[in-house]
Design a protein around this motif. Structure first.
Motif, mmCIF file in Angstrom:
data_model
loop_
_atom_site.group_PDB
_atom_site.id
_atom_site.type_symbol
_atom_site.label_atom_id
_atom_site.label_comp_id
_atom_site.label_asym_id
_atom_site.label_seq_id
_atom_site.Cartn_x
_atom_site.Cartn_y
_atom_site.Cartn_z
ATOM 1 N N CYS A 162 -42.480 5.382 -7.406
ATOM 2 C CA CYS A 162 -40.982 5.195 -7.017
ATOM 3 C C CYS A 162 -40.196 6.791 -7.553
ATOM 4 O O CYS A 162 -41.011 7.954 -7.765
ATOM 5 N N CYS A 193 -35.460 3.592 -12.373
ATOM 6 C CA CYS A 193 -34.491 3.131 -12.982
ATOM 7 C C CYS A 193 -34.245 2.431 -14.497
ATOM 8 O O CYS A 193 -35.409 1.645 -15.056
ATOM 9 N N CYS A 227 -35.180 -1.303 -14.790
ATOM 10 C CA CYS A 227 -36.740 -1.657 -13.972
ATOM 11 C C CYS A 227 -37.934 -2.382 -14.639
ATOM 12 O O CYS A 227 -38.333 -1.801 -15.294
HETATM 13 S S1 SF4 Z 1 -36.072 -1.233 -9.228
HETATM 14 FE FE1 SF4 Z 1 -38.168 -0.002 -10.072
HETATM 15 S S2 SF4 Z 1 -39.596 -0.313 -7.983
HETATM 16 FE FE2 SF4 Z 1 -37.569 -0.536 -7.526
HETATM 17 S S3 SF4 Z 1 -37.026 1.855 -7.159
HETATM 18 FE FE3 SF4 Z 1 -36.380 1.002 -9.036
HETATM 19 S S4 SF4 Z 1 -37.915 2.324 -10.647
HETATM 20 FE FE4 SF4 Z 1 -38.610 1.228 -8.204
#
Ligand code: SF4
Length: 396
Positions: A36, A40, A43
């Protein structure tokens, strides 16, 4: 990004009589891409920050792992992550090529790429299409910048809208959008604005996921600091029910607890998870279910690469499922579908009268109006979907 839920199942297993062998069906192929651009704050997936060198070594290891798999027929490939759209289109083409060399891939296979709006433009999308991708699943999550910022997402609502238009211009006729519901500080009205914006974007498929806060999620600290709270449970139920009504009015029919689609645009890959299907997962942390066994790969990206590159087997936690577990799993996941379970089919495949085994425990849910029995079918009502965990607990 979101994937269909698989449930841990503690406790004793109901014992079924000897099952009949599962009818062979085409496989689903899952390919995990753990990279990524930013992480986030909510996550809990298997992911890390993108690094070009690491990505190159990872794609090589993936191709090696795929090449070692036994041959079989497959009709779906799903690139999940992480952010698979961080790959170069040539990487995706090479991985699909490896799948084709190892498996008999049906000519009309569904090949999905999970895509974050900020990682693509029209030209890159055109190249993904040339590489063989024919379905995009965009992680939009919200159509409001303020909500996106709260989640630590790095795209804007406008970028998501433009990405969908670019996908159409690039020739994609199968586009799915993910939205997250019950976000910190989100009211029923602000949620419904997202639903309306999704409808306006005109996808073929959509997935609505409830935000789940795992114990140490940084978002929890952000919420405490900023004073954001979650709407009450009754509001969450209202959000779900009203969203489903609006989506259906717009021609997106609910076919699973969290998923809606235009007719014929249901996710063929994900439906395998809910219909006792078989799939092989490749890459770090990927799960597989095949021929009555279940296993998962080493979770760490570097440890996975090292293992595969040195000729090792990345599989850990392999176990053969007992007949009772297989039955339980098929009941549990099948009930997620709007069409529910065909109990006569279970008698044929598992040699078990499901109603005789579970009927007494399920009866109260029929009286509550959460479950409906129509001939051989047993299904959740939409209100019942809100209480799905309680109903499904009967099977575990
Ligand atoms: S939710 Fe998790 S897997 Fe999805 S973009 Fe964000 S950090 Fe990456």
């Amino acid at each position: 990004m979101a994937r269909p839920e698989r449930s841990a199942r503690p406790g004793s297993k109901p014992q079924a009589p000897s099952p009949k062998p599962q009818a062979p069906s085409s496989l689903g192929i899952y390919v995990h891409i753990p990279f990524c651009t930013a992480i986030c704050n909510y996550c809990n997936f298997n992911r890390g920050l993108y690094d070009a060198g690491l990505k190159t070594r990872y794609v090589a290891a993936l191709r090696t792992e795929i090449a070692r798999a036994g041959s079989d027929a497959a009709d779906t490939i799903f690139f999940g992550g992480g952010t698979p759209s961080l790959l170069e289109p040539d990487d995706v083409r090479d991985i699909i090529q490896s799948v084709c060399e190892t498996f008999t891939l049906h000519t009309d296979s569904e090949i999905t790429l999970e895509t974050n709006p900020e990682t693509v433009d029209r030209q890159k999308l055109e190249r993904f299409r040339e590489a063989g991708v024919n379905r995009l699943s965009f992680g939009v999550q919200s159509f409001q910048d303020e909500e996106l910022k709260r989640l630590g997402r790095i795209h804007s609502a406008e970028r998501a809208r433009v990405a969908v238009r670019e996908a159409r211009a690039a020739g994609f006729d199968n586009v799915s959008l993910d939205l997250m519901m019950w976000l910190p500080g989100q009211s029923v009205q602000s949620w419904l604005r997202n639903v309306d914006a999704l409808i306006e974007a005109g996808p073929d498929h959509a997935s609505l996921y409830l935000l789940e806060l795992y114990p140490n999620a940084p978002l929890k600290e952000d919420m405490a600091r900023a004073g954001w709270s979650l709407a009450p449970d009754e509001d969450a139920a209202d959000m779900y029910l009203r969203a489903m009504e609006r989506l259906e009015t717009a021609g997106l029919e609910q076919y699973e607890i969290s998923n809606v689609a235009k007719p014929g645009r249901e996710s063929r890959h994900n439906v395998k998870y809910w219909t006792d299907g078989q799939w092989l997962g490749f890459g770090c942390g990927a799960h597989s279910t095949y021929d009555g066994a279940r296993w998962k790969n080493l979770p760490g990206t570097e440890e996975y690469i090292t293992c595969v590159t040195n000729g090792g087997d990345p599989v850990i936690e392999r176990r053969v499922m007992s007949p009772g577990e297989r039955l339980e799993d098929a009941l549990f996941t099948g009930l997620r579908l709007r069409r529910g379970l065909d109990l006569s089919d279970f008698t044929v495949r598992y040699g078990m009268d499901v109603w005789a085994r579970y009927g007494d425990a399920l009866q109260p849910f029929l009286q509550e109006g959460w479950l409906v029995r129509e001939g051989p079918r047993l299904r959740l009502t939409r209100h019942g979907m809100l209480m799905a965990n309680e109903v499904m607990a009967v099977f575990v």
